[in-house]
Design a protein around this motif. Sequence first.
Motif, PDB file in Angstrom:
ATOM      1  N   LEU A 138      -6.155  60.666  48.225  1.00 34.41           N
ATOM      2  CA  LEU A 138      -5.788  60.965  46.841  1.00 34.41           C
ATOM      3  C   LEU A 138      -6.857  60.467  45.861  1.00 34.41           C
ATOM      4  O   LEU A 138      -7.113  61.104  44.834  1.00 34.41           O
ATOM      5  CB  LEU A 138      -4.429  60.341  46.508  1.00 34.41           C
ATOM      6  N   MET A 161      -9.540  62.926  45.638  1.00 30.63           N
ATOM      7  CA  MET A 161      -9.139  64.144  44.939  1.00 30.63           C
ATOM      8  C   MET A 161      -9.015  63.947  43.435  1.00 30.63           C
ATOM      9  O   MET A 161      -9.439  64.789  42.647  1.00 30.63           O
ATOM     10  CB  MET A 161      -7.810  64.648  45.511  1.00 30.63           C
ATOM     11  N   TYR A 162      -8.436  62.807  43.036  1.00 29.08           N
ATOM     12  CA  TYR A 162      -8.077  62.645  41.627  1.00 29.08           C
ATOM     13  C   TYR A 162      -8.699  61.422  40.945  1.00 29.08           C
ATOM     14  O   TYR A 162      -8.406  61.144  39.790  1.00 29.08           O
ATOM     15  CB  TYR A 162      -6.551  62.570  41.485  1.00 29.08           C
ATOM     16  N   ARG A 179      -7.079  55.463  38.724  1.00 35.47           N
ATOM     17  CA  ARG A 179      -5.637  55.646  38.545  1.00 35.47           C
ATOM     18  C   ARG A 179      -4.848  55.179  39.761  1.00 35.47           C
ATOM     19  O   ARG A 179      -3.757  54.598  39.628  1.00 35.47           O
ATOM     20  CB  ARG A 179      -5.323  57.096  38.214  1.00 35.47           C
ATOM     21  N   HIS A 222     -12.673  66.038  38.679  1.00 40.20           N
ATOM     22  CA  HIS A 222     -11.573  66.283  39.601  1.00 40.20           C
ATOM     23  C   HIS A 222     -11.369  67.780  39.826  1.00 40.20           C
ATOM     24  O   HIS A 222     -11.578  68.577  38.935  1.00 40.20           O
ATOM     25  CB  HIS A 222     -10.275  65.663  39.049  1.00 40.20           C
ATOM     26  N   LYS A 271      -8.499  70.518  41.712  1.00 42.34           N
ATOM     27  CA  LYS A 271      -7.168  70.599  42.292  1.00 42.34           C
ATOM     28  C   LYS A 271      -7.261  70.940  43.769  1.00 42.34           C
ATOM     29  O   LYS A 271      -7.948  71.866  44.173  1.00 42.34           O
ATOM     30  CB  LYS A 271      -6.334  71.661  41.558  1.00 42.34           C
TER      31      LYS A 271
END
Length: 507
Positions: free
Chosen positions: A67, A70-71, A75, A190, A192
């Motif tokens: 994750l 990906m992002y 965060r 980033h 999707k």
Amino acid sequence: MIAKESKVNFVVAGLLLGLLIASMDNTIVATAMATIVGEMGGMDKFVWVTSAYMVATMAGMPIFGKLSDMYGRKRFYIFGLIVFLLGSILCGTANSIIELSIYRAIQGIGGGALMPIAFTIIFDVFPPEKRGKMTGLFGAVFGTSSVFGPLLGAYITEYVSWHWIFFINVPIGALSLWFIAMYYRESLEHRKQSIDWWGAITLVGAVVSLMFALELGGNQYAWNSVQIIGLFTAFFLLFVIFLFVEKKASEPIISFAMFKRRLFATTNAVALLYGAAFIITTVYLPIFIQGVYGGSASNSGLLLTPMMLGSVVGSQVGGFLTTKTSFRNIMLLSAVFFVPGLFLLSTLSPDMARSTVTIFMTITGFGVGFSFSVLGISAIHGFDMRQRGSASSTNSFSRSLGMTLGITVFGILQRNQFENGMASAFSGQGAVGAITDPRAILTPEARAAIPAPVLEKMTDILASSIAHTFLWALVPALLAVVCILLMGNERVVTSGKKAPQAKPERG
């Protein structure tokens, strides 16, 4: 890359603090478990407290690593830290073993994000020539936590309250959260991507099944019982499904294509085997010192300081050498100390001087210290920014899996040898023969109540069982040497094109 040097320092401090509390949590809790069980009960369920954290952490590592690719790192690092702190607060307020186990699982979810992402951020932020030094520092924290955790846990439990082994995470974690939130900036673009939910579900299910099969087998249930056979069967089926799903997934949680790189595959194998061998030293050396020489839990933890310092120095040396020679050569140097260190520990006896044990511990700690920094770099080496999180988390997962398997398998071997030795030495001696728990000689008060001839026999049996366990730990250590020889000649390159890095902060 972060614009100002001062901001870099704050980010590094934040990552070090987060890594410290996440990696230390299991060892700090282990020394308090006897007190916790004595206060809340649940002797038949206390294994869940450790298992819940380790399962959640291991299952979360590859998921959060992917994750973060990906992002973005920030965060998910902050998310993991907040969840970890929430779990810590809940653990400190638990009123039963079941509650504590549930809260530990929450803690573990957060811990699964912290450790791999911290190493990945370092790779994103620093150029190749500085990564060795920084990962050496991070590896030193990881090694220190393995040995410092039992000492701190024993001290807090003895002089304050076991609740504070969890509450102490809050101020440290809050400071880490502040540093990362305020000073870390990333500009990764980033895109999707689909999340491999089936891969995540089957991985978590397989890990949970294996963990509980190993923890409960031969302890609460017989190895040939329906429950244990069922858990092993569930693990096998879920793992097979996981392999099938990962091959079909467009964005797999664990990319098997990565394992086609020899350096990555061998690095993970070494991490698993080193983890299995080293965890035994951190668990059984305090028991040996406390049970054979006598003294309190905090004193026995203090005597592990030489091994802690050895691992810190080894980690720093390993990080420094990454720009000088190949990963394989550095890890061979590690094995030159680690394997003989384990062999020397397998010669422990009640008659051995403490100074000799100290030398053996220092050699072992220095040898394993290299792995804390070097394997973190070699696992990520050659991957771009969108793969580093997954590569780092897979490596952390491998080490954690090795530690879990090691502490379980070797724990069974030590327990069986101790119990068999006790049964043989005290068979037919009534109440004396009922003393089969090594914890009976781990406190000064209990030792004082045991007749001298009986105590001498018990310490001999305990020392022998632990020494033989260290001898068995040579098996994964020697297998690790074979994997090291297969690592190839790759090394950190500091000239030419640099690896992709995050863009400078604006303003």
